[in-house]
Enzyme design. Structure first.
Site, short mmCIF file in Angstrom:
data_model
loop_
_atom_site.label_atom_id
_atom_site.label_comp_id
_atom_site.label_asym_id
_atom_site.label_seq_id
_atom_site.Cartn_x
_atom_site.Cartn_y
_atom_site.Cartn_z
N HIS A 165 12.79 -5.14 7.90
CA HIS A 165 12.16 -3.83 8.06
C HIS A 165 13.24 -2.75 8.01
O HIS A 165 14.15 -2.75 8.86
CB HIS A 165 11.46 -3.78 9.42
N ASN A 201 18.32 -3.71 -2.71
CA ASN A 201 18.12 -4.39 -4.00
C ASN A 201 19.46 -4.56 -4.70
O ASN A 201 20.47 -4.02 -4.27
CB ASN A 201 17.20 -3.55 -4.89
N HIS A 203 8.45 -9.55 -3.58
CA HIS A 203 9.61 -10.35 -3.13
C HIS A 203 9.16 -11.69 -2.55
O HIS A 203 9.75 -12.19 -1.58
CB HIS A 203 10.43 -9.58 -2.08
FE1 HDE Z 1 10.04 -3.18 -0.23
N1 HDE Z 1 8.55 -4.26 0.59
N2 HDE Z 1 8.81 -1.62 -0.47
N3 HDE Z 1 11.48 -2.16 -1.27
N4 HDE Z 1 11.28 -4.74 -0.12
C1 HDE Z 1 8.63 -5.54 1.01
O1 HDE Z 1 7.83 -6.32 3.08
C2 HDE Z 1 7.62 -1.47 0.15
C3 HDE Z 1 11.37 -0.89 -1.75
C4 HDE Z 1 12.57 -4.79 -0.48
O2 HDE Z 1 13.53 -10.60 1.81
C5 HDE Z 1 7.41 -5.98 1.78
O3 HDE Z 1 8.21 -8.15 4.33
C6 HDE Z 1 7.08 -0.16 -0.08
C7 HDE Z 1 12.66 -0.39 -2.12
C8 HDE Z 1 13.09 -6.12 -0.28
O4 HDE Z 1 11.76 -10.51 3.08
C9 HDE Z 1 6.56 -4.71 1.85
C10 HDE Z 1 7.99 0.47 -0.90
C11 HDE Z 1 13.54 -1.40 -1.85
C12 HDE Z 1 12.04 -6.85 0.23
C13 HDE Z 1 7.39 -3.72 1.05
C14 HDE Z 1 9.06 -0.45 -1.11
C15 HDE Z 1 12.78 -2.49 -1.33
C16 HDE Z 1 10.92 -5.97 0.32
C17 HDE Z 1 6.75 -7.21 1.27
C18 HDE Z 1 7.91 1.85 -1.49
C19 HDE Z 1 15.06 -1.41 -2.09
C20 HDE Z 1 12.06 -8.32 0.60
C21 HDE Z 1 7.13 -8.33 2.23
C22 HDE Z 1 8.00 2.87 -0.55
C23 HDE Z 1 15.75 -0.47 -1.26
C24 HDE Z 1 12.41 -8.52 2.04
C25 HDE Z 1 7.79 -7.65 3.32
C26 HDE Z 1 12.57 -10.00 2.34
C27 HDE Z 1 9.67 -6.35 0.83
C28 HDE Z 1 6.99 -2.46 0.89
C29 HDE Z 1 10.16 -0.12 -1.94
C30 HDE Z 1 13.41 -3.74 -0.97
C31 HDE Z 1 5.14 -4.83 1.36
C32 HDE Z 1 5.77 0.38 0.44
C33 HDE Z 1 12.98 1.01 -2.67
C34 HDE Z 1 14.50 -6.59 -0.57
O5 HDE Z 1 6.43 -4.25 3.15
#
Ligand code: HDE
Length: 721
Positions: free
Chosen positions: A342, A151, A78
């Site tokens: 978060h 999402n 993202h």
């Molecule tokens: Fe994320 N995801 N994600 N994700 N995610 C990040 O956090 C992660 C997942 C989502 O506008 C990171 O600050 C793991 C699902 C959005 O700043 C990180 C797993 C969904 C955004 C991270 C998932 C999301 C992130 C990278 C699997 C939809 C952008 C930068 C368990 C429900 C937030 C940050 C923004 C961002 C980890 C799966 C949505 C690395 C480990 C499912 C919208 O922490």
């Protein structure tokens, strides 16, 4: 000098801390970071005019050093995003289901900051990549920050967080050559997917038009996981979160998306910015699907499985409030880049479930902010501050802003009068839902997660004819780009588990037979956990199709903020331009005058018409519809202009509305459209001239633009453009 803020005053209810600095331009002097006034920022300090630069030049050193450190690591996923401020208001109290403070009082406006993103691409990548879009909302509530980090698709690729690094390594550019940027059409992604059948439902979404939004303002948002609402009595309901855009859900064609990426890779970012600047504030209704605790096992899928949605036909979406985005950020870095979301930022009344994907996320987000923002004090960055006052015994660390006073930084204490106190639930203290857990410690997956195909099938079957053919084309494109035939074959084999029709059509396009799905299909969890073949499940469940899954069924009643191109040249009929423009603008659309050159053109009566874009700077893919005004000379000039002819052909190819006033229709004769018009109804849908208009030309054109696209025109072969 601004007085430093003692600990008791961090954050404040009016969010003054989020207010930007005064804009430059009010007579201030340039200073160093220490506040020293600078008298020359153009020349470095030298030993003589032609001499060597002196190490002593602290002004030069400070400036260059700061510049050297201007970038922070981009988000691992993202990375490319755009955001806006706004507010959220609940329609009526949700006290029956949740005690969350911001969901109680319809008169309260809760400030929000919402960031949209693509997933795979780097910060500078294109907006129109085929990708999932992030949809993150930070609610600055009186009870602390609540983040809904979702999402634009309601399911996910994997069921367990432990596979997330693998998924992302596979989709990101390949590590040996960093190719391709922001694209899933390469070996490593499809290798992983073809070995991960649980991804098939999400693959259907990612290959559908949902992955190519027309605008960030025209896409749905989903919390994805099942969460809990908890009311004041401690009763829990399972809840799925939805965002429903009031402008409807609309997408662009894949050919168009690729061209937009070249013509304007900031297409979505600019669209969001301009809509807010012009006062056309994007709006979404907040929806919830509520399931009583006792119905947890009522459904043929597991509520904890993030590869499943709850069909709206089974549990309707209750629209409980509205979000309006009404202010652009003042500074991209300070706000959009530094905002830290978060899923674990909760408020009382909302809680987690044991979805194993969600549980893993709860660790990841703080961890990533520590390396991205560089300090455990990222909550002190203005965009991340809670409007509720922060009091705790966390202290110090890199870039601490708060100046804590007194000698007490522990609990329990008497030196600080026992403060800060713990808050009981009745005092607004957060208490986790007391879920009974009585289990073995296992590294395993529940058998109830093993249906990988029935909802993928449901999704494919629920799509309109045009949407299905877009999915087929997307898969032909993506798999056609693969260098390793074995991956392609394994993938097409799995598709036959989703739909035989789909697999057959994809295989046809790739020039191959449909291989048998590999056995065992499930490479992840061992032979005893092989997925069941559930292709006929939707039928068995009495839910053949779900209308909510097809964007063909979205609202199509408005042309607000739609971009309309007027193709003009010297000699254009000024009245024809004026009348159509007035009609479209009255409905909220935006008109751009396009001509062979910039500046002004002369209308038929010699008056000046201001040109907004020339054919060099405009492109049909940046518009929603085309109007050709009347005018003998202008139509003759455009008919001989290759760019104008291409503009019309391409508009037709992408199934957009076209209107021609009077002899404006003569331009169509120079394009492929003329031949198509003779074919049949489908081929002429959305093409209107003064002769064919049923009502007034403007009225018919407005109705056609509101339809968004006439995909039926694609049924026959496309026009070259
Ligand atoms: Fe994320 N995801 N994600 N994700 N995610 C990040 O956090 C992660 C997942 C989502 O506008 C990171 O600050 C793991 C699902 C959005 O700043 C990180 C797993 C969904 C955004 C991270 C998932 C999301 C992130 C990278 C699997 C939809 C952008 C930068 C368990 C429900 C937030 C940050 C923004 C961002 C980890 C799966 C949505 C690395 C480990 C499912 C919208 O922490």
């Amino acid at each position: 000098m601004k007085k430093s803020t003692p600990s008791t005053e961090v954050g404040n209810k009016k969010m003054d801390d989020l207010a930007p600095d005064k804009e430059i331009g009010t007579g201030e002097f340039m200073t160093t970071d220490q506040g020293l006034k600078i008298n020359d920022d153009t020349n470095s300090l030298k030993a003589g005019e032609r001499g060597a630069t002196l190490l002593e030049d602290f002004i030069l050193r400070e400036k260059i050093t700061h510049f050297d450190h201007e970038r922070i690591p981009e988000r691992i996923v993202h990375a490319r995003g755009s955001a806006a401020h706004g507010y959220f208001q609940v329609y009526e109290s949700m006290a029956k289901y949740t005690k969350a403070g911001f969901l109680q009082d319809p008169s309260v406006k809760t400030p929000v900051f919402t960031r949209f993103s693509t997933v795979a691409g780097s910060r500078g990548s294109t907006d129109l990549a085929r990708d999932v879009r992030g949809f993150s909302v930070k609610f600055y509530t009186e009870e602390g920050n609540y983040d809904l980090v979702g999402n634009n698709m309601p399911v996910f690729f994997i069921q367990d967080a432990i596979k997330f690094p693998d998924l992302i390594h596979a989709v990101k550019p390949e590590p040996h050559n960093e190719i391709p940027q922001a694209a899933s059409a390469h070996d490593t992604f499809w290798d992983f997917i073809s070995l991960t059948p649980e991804s098939m439902h999400m693959i259907m979404w990612a290959m559908s038009d949902r992955a190519l939004p027309r605008s960030l303002r025209m896409m749905e948002g989903f919390g994805v996981h099942t969460f809990r609402f908890i009311n004041a009595e401690g009763k829990s309901h399972f809840v799925k979160f939805h965002w429903k855009p009031l402008l409807g859900v609309h997408s662009v064609a894949w050919d168009e998306a690729q061209k937009i990426s070249g013509k304007n890779s900031d297409f979505h970012r600019q669209d969001l910015w301009e809509a807010i600047e012009t006062g056309a504030f994007p709006e979404w209704e907040f929806g919830v699907q509520l399931i009583p605790e006792e119905d947890e096992h009522k459904y043929p899928f597991d509520l904890l499985d993030p590869t499943k949605l709850v069909p709206e036909e089974l549990v309707p979406v209750m629209r409980i409030g509205k979000m309006v985005l009404d202010r652009n950020p003042d500074n991209f870095f300070a706000e959009t880049e530094q905002v830290a979301f978060h899923p674990g930022h909760l408020v009382p009344g909302i809680d987690f479930t044991n979805d194993p994907l969600l549980q893993g996320r709860l660790f990841s987000y703080t961890d990533t902010q520590l390396s991205r923002l560089g300090s455990p004090n990222f909550h002190e960055i203005p965009i991340n501050r809670s409007i509720n006052t922060v009091h705790n015994n966390q202290r110090d660390g890199h870039m601490r802003q708060q100046i804590n006073v007194g000698k007490t930084s522990y609990h329990p204490n008497t030196t600080g009068g026992g403060c800060p106190f713990h808050a009981k639930a009745a005092e607004g203290g957060f208490t986790s839902f007391e879920e009974r857990i009585d289990s073995r410690k296992v590294r395993a997956r529940s058998k109830s997660f093993m249906d990988f195909f029935s909802q993928a099938t449901l999704f494919f079957n629920s799509q309109s004819e045009a949407e299905q053919s877009h999915i087929v084309d997307a898969l032909r494109f993506e798999l056609g780009k693969l260098e390793t035939p074995a991956i392609r074959e394994r993938m097409v084999g799995i598709l036959s588990k989703v739909s035989d029709v789909l697999a057959k059509k994809v295989a046809e396009g790739l020039g191959m037979p449909v291989p048998k799905p590999e056995e065992p299909l499930n490479h992840n969890y061992g032979a005893d956990a092989n997925p069941v073949d559930y292709q006929d499940q939707p039928k068995k469940q009495g839910l053949d199709k779900s209308a909510a899954l097809s964007i063909a069924n979205t609202v199509k009643d408005s042309i607000k903020t739609r971009q309309i191109a007027f193709l003009t040249a010297d000699g254009v009929d000024g009245e024809s331009v004026k009348a159509m423009k007035a009609a479209l603008v009255a409905e909220g659309a935006q008109v751009k005058i396009i001509a062979p050159h910039g500046g002004f053109i002369k209308d038929a009566k010699g008056g000046d018409v201001k040109v907004d874009m020339s054919f060099l700077t405009a492109a049909s893919v940046l518009f929603d519809a085309v109007f050709i005004p009347a005018g003998d000379k202008s139509v003759a000039a455009l008919s001989g202009n290759a760019d104008a002819v291409h503009f019309v052909n391409e508009t037709y190819r992408h199934c957009k509305a076209i209107a021609a006033d009077g002899n404006g229709a003569d331009l169509l004769k120079e394009t492929y459209v003329a031949a198509k018009l003779k074919q049949d109804k489908d081929a002429s849908a959305g093409v209107i001239s003064s002769d064919t208009a049923k009502g007034s030309l403007a009225k018919d054109f407005i109705a056609a633009i509101a339809q968004h696209r006439f995909w039926e025109r694609e049924k026959k072969d496309k026009v070259p453009a």
